[in-house]
Scaffold this active site. Sequence first.
Site, mmCIF file in Angstrom:
data_model
loop_
_atom_site.group_PDB
_atom_site.id
_atom_site.type_symbol
_atom_site.label_atom_id
_atom_site.label_comp_id
_atom_site.label_asym_id
_atom_site.label_seq_id
_atom_site.Cartn_x
_atom_site.Cartn_y
_atom_site.Cartn_z
ATOM 1 N N THR A 112 -11.749 -24.739 1.428
ATOM 2 C CA THR A 112 -12.426 -25.789 0.677
ATOM 3 C C THR A 112 -11.409 -26.538 -0.175
ATOM 4 O O THR A 112 -10.607 -25.923 -0.875
ATOM 5 C CB THR A 112 -13.517 -25.181 -0.217
ATOM 6 N N GLN B 61 -15.641 -26.123 10.723
ATOM 7 C CA GLN B 61 -16.373 -24.963 10.229
ATOM 8 C C GLN B 61 -17.694 -25.426 9.605
ATOM 9 O O GLN B 61 -17.705 -26.271 8.707
ATOM 10 C CB GLN B 61 -15.592 -24.184 9.178
ATOM 11 N N HIS C 229 -19.902 -20.192 9.970
ATOM 12 C CA HIS C 229 -19.427 -19.415 8.822
ATOM 13 C C HIS C 229 -20.508 -18.418 8.401
ATOM 14 O O HIS C 229 -21.501 -18.777 7.792
ATOM 15 C CB HIS C 229 -19.111 -20.362 7.675
ATOM 16 N N ASN D 211 -18.062 -14.515 3.412
ATOM 17 C CA ASN D 211 -17.717 -14.949 2.050
ATOM 18 C C ASN D 211 -18.910 -15.219 1.137
ATOM 19 O O ASN D 211 -18.815 -16.013 0.201
ATOM 20 C CB ASN D 211 -16.812 -16.181 2.096
ATOM 21 N N TYR E 225 -21.849 -16.672 1.697
ATOM 22 C CA TYR E 225 -22.669 -17.855 1.888
ATOM 23 C C TYR E 225 -23.933 -17.495 2.676
ATOM 24 O O TYR E 225 -24.204 -16.329 2.915
ATOM 25 C CB TYR E 225 -21.837 -18.960 2.536
ATOM 26 N N ARG F 32 -17.228 -16.624 12.058
ATOM 27 C CA ARG F 32 -16.399 -15.972 11.044
ATOM 28 C C ARG F 32 -17.227 -14.940 10.286
ATOM 29 O O ARG F 32 -18.344 -15.218 9.840
ATOM 30 C CB ARG F 32 -15.841 -17.000 10.068
ATOM 31 N N ASN G 64 -18.748 -14.094 -4.084
ATOM 32 C CA ASN G 64 -20.058 -14.696 -4.319
ATOM 33 C C ASN G 64 -21.160 -13.643 -4.465
ATOM 34 O O ASN G 64 -22.322 -13.878 -4.121
ATOM 35 C CB ASN G 64 -20.414 -15.705 -3.218
ATOM 36 N N GLY H 203 -4.151 -19.133 5.315
ATOM 37 C CA GLY H 203 -4.818 -20.070 4.437
ATOM 38 C C GLY H 203 -3.849 -20.771 3.508
ATOM 39 O O GLY H 203 -3.315 -21.830 3.815
#
Length: 357
Positions: A25, A99, A175, A178, A180, A227, A235, A315
């Site tokens: 991001t 993504q 995705h 992480n 989400y 992913r 999170n 990354g």
Amino acid sequence: MTTAFEAYDLAGTKLRNRIVMAPMTRSRAQEPERIPTALTAEYYAQRASAGLIITEGIQPSAVGQGYPNTPGLHSAEQVEAWRTVTDAVHAAGGVIFAQLMHTGRIGHPALLPDGLVPVGPSPVRAEGRVHTHDGMAEFVTPRELTEQEILRTVRDFADAARNAIAAGFDGVEVHSANGYLLHQFLAVNSNRRSDRWGGSVENRIRLTVEVARAVAAAVGPHRTGVRLSPGGTFNDVTDDADLAGTYVPLVTELASLGLAYLHLVEKAGRELTGRLRAAWPHTFLLNPGTGSRVPAGPDALGLVRNGTADLVSYGALFLANPDLPARLAAGEPLNEPDRATFYGGGARGYTDYPALG
């Protein structure tokens, strides 16, 4: 002996090497349209020497946005704007996947249009705060998705995948990591449902599988990756303590769809990585040692050489080194990423990192 610098056939798409730019991001999309800019095209084209670029998370619907200035793929204007990015990458000889990221309960009403509020599997608020245009704000309690809204979300992902191909992307990554939305359905602390979308492992993995199935049907399994981040707590998600008991069945179900690749964010150690690799018969992409303040370095290339992974993703090092494959091949020094410029802003810390020579 296979090296990370050799070409690779990704389900029919030719990659120049096995070094992947991981999704990151950057919060530089133009609002209110939430579109990439000419600077975005320059940023990705600079990094086209990657075997594969996976973009920053792109929301498949308006309610899927969780951060300021993140781009979408759910309007004609967004599709047109992304075409300038894919054209620039392809002109530089690169391959780029979009993504698709729905943030779910991560976000804030202040970031969403038309009175929308963050949604999730259950009305369970995540601990923590999020950036808004007016500063930091506490996460809110999400509205629980209904059965019909879950099915609408599946269609949103499929529609966004079609938009990605129309925008010139070579494929898409779903995705489900992480913390989400799709990971929120996998996690036991955020998913308190008692219907067919919650409770048992079979039910908690259902949304990720159905989204992957719908996306593969929309654009082809050879253009679809997924992913996952088993054991990740970003999170405020908590996976079942028996990670293999959740993720081996999930990976097995996804494998049956014939997808292009599995992208594993390695949070739970190499033993689980090996078990998931064994359950996955297709291309295995590893983002190793994720979460450390010290990013994975040249040693990670050995994961391709020893067969741990087919592809390896970087990354922060790709963010700071637009010519990362060349630097790794030559053993040249690496630029240090400037964390102060990761999110938002302009060219500084985005397109001004120097390349060799």
